[in-house]
Design an enzyme around this catalytic site. Structure first.
Site, PDB file in Angstrom:
ATOM      1  N   CYS A  31     -22.386  -8.835  15.840  1.00 29.95           N
ATOM      2  CA  CYS A  31     -22.662  -8.095  17.069  1.00 29.95           C
ATOM      3  C   CYS A  31     -21.979  -6.738  16.979  1.00 29.95           C
ATOM      4  O   CYS A  31     -20.747  -6.663  16.868  1.00 29.95           O
ATOM      5  CB  CYS A  31     -22.158  -8.852  18.297  1.00 29.95           C
ATOM      6  SG  CYS A  31     -22.301  -7.888  19.832  1.00 29.95           S
ATOM      7  N   CYS A  34     -19.048  -6.029  19.520  1.00 29.50           N
ATOM      8  CA  CYS A  34     -17.794  -6.774  19.463  1.00 29.50           C
ATOM      9  C   CYS A  34     -16.748  -6.010  18.651  1.00 29.50           C
ATOM     10  O   CYS A  34     -17.088  -5.380  17.633  1.00 29.50           O
ATOM     11  CB  CYS A  34     -18.010  -8.153  18.833  1.00 29.50           C
ATOM     12  SG  CYS A  34     -18.798  -9.357  19.933  1.00 29.50           S
ATOM     13  N   HIS A  89     -17.844 -11.298  24.040  1.00 30.27           N
ATOM     14  CA  HIS A  89     -19.271 -11.380  23.737  1.00 30.27           C
ATOM     15  C   HIS A  89     -20.071 -12.090  24.825  1.00 30.27           C
ATOM     16  O   HIS A  89     -21.280 -11.866  24.965  1.00 30.27           O
ATOM     17  CB  HIS A  89     -19.469 -12.103  22.403  1.00 30.27           C
ATOM     18  CG  HIS A  89     -20.878 -12.078  21.887  1.00 30.27           C
ATOM     19  ND1 HIS A  89     -21.471 -10.927  21.410  1.00 30.27           N
ATOM     20  CD2 HIS A  89     -21.813 -13.054  21.790  1.00 30.27           C
ATOM     21  CE1 HIS A  89     -22.714 -11.199  21.034  1.00 30.27           C
ATOM     22  NE2 HIS A  89     -22.947 -12.483  21.248  1.00 30.27           N
ATOM     23  N   ASN A 129     -30.275  -4.831  32.190  1.00 31.04           N
ATOM     24  CA  ASN A 129     -31.235  -5.883  31.871  1.00 31.04           C
ATOM     25  C   ASN A 129     -30.446  -7.092  31.394  1.00 31.04           C
ATOM     26  O   ASN A 129     -29.615  -6.967  30.485  1.00 31.04           O
ATOM     27  CB  ASN A 129     -32.202  -5.432  30.770  1.00 31.04           C
ATOM     28  CG  ASN A 129     -33.040  -4.251  31.204  1.00 31.04           C
ATOM     29  OD1 ASN A 129     -33.530  -4.201  32.319  1.00 31.04           O
ATOM     30  ND2 ASN A 129     -33.198  -3.279  30.321  1.00 31.04           N
ATOM     31  N   HIS A 140     -24.753  -9.290  23.872  1.00 34.95           N
ATOM     32  CA  HIS A 140     -23.437  -8.867  24.365  1.00 34.95           C
ATOM     33  C   HIS A 140     -23.630  -8.127  25.698  1.00 34.95           C
ATOM     34  O   HIS A 140     -24.377  -7.158  25.771  1.00 34.95           O
ATOM     35  CB  HIS A 140     -22.776  -7.945  23.346  1.00 34.95           C
ATOM     36  CG  HIS A 140     -21.329  -7.682  23.628  1.00 34.95           C
ATOM     37  ND1 HIS A 140     -20.323  -8.061  22.761  1.00 34.95           N
ATOM     38  CD2 HIS A 140     -20.712  -7.079  24.665  1.00 34.95           C
ATOM     39  CE1 HIS A 140     -19.158  -7.697  23.252  1.00 34.95           C
ATOM     40  NE2 HIS A 140     -19.376  -7.086  24.416  1.00 34.95           N
ATOM     41  N   HIS A 142     -24.022  -5.814  28.665  1.00 36.38           N
ATOM     42  CA  HIS A 142     -23.972  -4.363  28.765  1.00 36.38           C
ATOM     43  C   HIS A 142     -24.996  -3.886  29.779  1.00 36.38           C
ATOM     44  O   HIS A 142     -25.923  -4.603  30.145  1.00 36.38           O
ATOM     45  CB  HIS A 142     -24.258  -3.713  27.406  1.00 36.38           C
ATOM     46  CG  HIS A 142     -25.658  -3.960  26.905  1.00 36.38           C
ATOM     47  ND1 HIS A 142     -26.046  -5.151  26.338  1.00 36.38           N
ATOM     48  CD2 HIS A 142     -26.763  -3.166  26.892  1.00 36.38           C
ATOM     49  CE1 HIS A 142     -27.325  -5.085  25.990  1.00 36.38           C
ATOM     50  NE2 HIS A 142     -27.774  -3.880  26.327  1.00 36.38           N
ATOM     51  N   GLN A 144     -27.007   0.074  31.081  1.00 38.99           N
ATOM     52  CA  GLN A 144     -27.435   1.353  30.523  1.00 38.99           C
ATOM     53  C   GLN A 144     -27.460   2.430  31.602  1.00 38.99           C
ATOM     54  O   GLN A 144     -27.501   2.129  32.801  1.00 38.99           O
ATOM     55  CB  GLN A 144     -28.822   1.213  29.885  1.00 38.99           C
ATOM     56  CG  GLN A 144     -28.849   0.210  28.732  1.00 38.99           C
ATOM     57  CD  GLN A 144     -30.200   0.155  28.049  1.00 38.99           C
ATOM     58  OE1 GLN A 144     -30.637   1.117  27.430  1.00 38.99           O
ATOM     59  NE2 GLN A 144     -30.876  -0.986  28.161  1.00 38.99           N
TER      60      GLN A 144
END
Length: 326
Positions: A31, A34, A89, A129, A140, A142, A144
């Site tokens: 990932c 990470c 993660h 999303n 992972h 997140h 935007q």
């Protein structure tokens, strides 16, 4: 190829970025978000990561010479950022400590400020999303941030409706919306001093919750530290409750609706900061797909009863808050 193409039927722009077809599904044993990946700092709490496959960029290429007449093209100018919530993660919003989510709120705000100041940006959208059901390829956790060179059509339509309502009634539509939801009560999920969460009367998603500022504020930059903590608490409780509905990570699309950038207009009278959720599940193993009527006509359809869903989610939020930390 990356460019904007004008849709004269809707008076809107379509973002074209053929390179995004090459976005990878991450291997199970690696990932990039990470610590230790070489792509992010080895020690971070929250982190701003420049999107590897941006649809908008500060130095976009010239559009292909394929337009003409009413078919206009222009450079896909803007910025696409990725906000990493945690080095963990599997740490989603409900897993963060109160201090940690405040740092996330501060990073969202700082990023908004930086993008908002660019005179070529017309709108800055913060969103997330969550889940493979909405097309997530990077597990992972997140979010935007996109800075557009235009105001997206849905936001533009919303702004115009709010402006017209204010001109006709001399009242802010969101004040009246909140008042009606509080009067009816059954769709209200959470309420604090400065924010209220509810599944609105008109939602087209079964659990399409809103979080609305109760005061005349139109962007994250206007909130105090106390209000940011309060908003973070509400986000955690709402998402934590969603995860209880089917006892699994609940997929959704989440979007912060804020004022436009670099506009001479003043939005405080008729607009309001709010967060909209679009969760696609209508049952544990059933997705609410859009039909031809919904996609082709924007004729929204909700296959469930909002008031029943609000009661389910309200009880799930209560269960989450009572058991948080165990």
């Amino acid at each position: 190829m990356a460019e904007l193409r004008y849709n004269p039927l809707l008076k809107d722009w379509t973002m074209v970025a053929a390179s995004r077809q090459n976005r990878p599904h991450m291997p199970k044993d690696f990932c990039p978000f990470c610590p230790g990946s070489g792509k992010v700092p080895d020690d971070y709490e929250v982190h701003l990561y420049h999107n590897d496959f941006p649809v908008l960029s500060p130095n976009p290429p010239k559009p292909d010479d394929i337009g003409g007449g009413l078919y206009q093209t222009k450079e896909a100018y803007g910025k696409c950022e990725v906000v990493l919530y945690s080095p963990g993660h599997f740490d989603t919003i409900p897993d963060l400590s109160r201090d940690h989510i405040k740092k996330l709120m501060d990073l969202w705000t700082k990023t908004f400020v930086e993008l908002d100041q660019n005179p070529n940006h017309a709108y800055v959208m913060i969103f997330e999303n969550r889940g493979e059901e909405v097309g997530v390829t990077m597990p992972h956790p997140h979010g935007q941030v996109y800075a557009y060179p235009f105001i997206p059509l849905k936001v533009k339509t919303e702004l115009e409706a709010c402006r017209e309502y204010f001109e006709e009634n001399q009242r802010n539509m969101f004040d009246d919306m909140v008042a009606e939801e509080k009067r009816f009560e059954e769709r209200v999920l959470l309420e604090s001093e400065h924010f209220i969460a509810f599944i609105p009367f008109f939602t087209d998603y079964p659990y399409g919750a809103y979080i609305v500022s109760k005061e005349a504020k139109t962007a994250l930059t206007e909130f105090t530290d106390e209000e940011k903590l309060e908003l973070g608490d509400m986000l955690q409780e709402l998402v934590g409750g969603m995860d209880q509905i089917y006892d699994k990570l609940f997929p959704y699309m989440m979007v912060m609706h804020q004022r436009p950038s670099n506009s001479a207009d003043s939005y405080e009278d008729y607009y309001r900061f709010h967060i909209e959720f679009y969760p696609p599940l209508r049952a544990h193993d059933k997705i609410k797909f859009n039909s031809s009527s919904e996609t082709g006509g924007w004729a929204a359809a909700n296959p469930t009863k909002v008031e029943e869903n609000a009661e389910i989610l309200r009880q799930c939020i209560k269960h989450y808050t009572e058991n948080k930390g165990e």
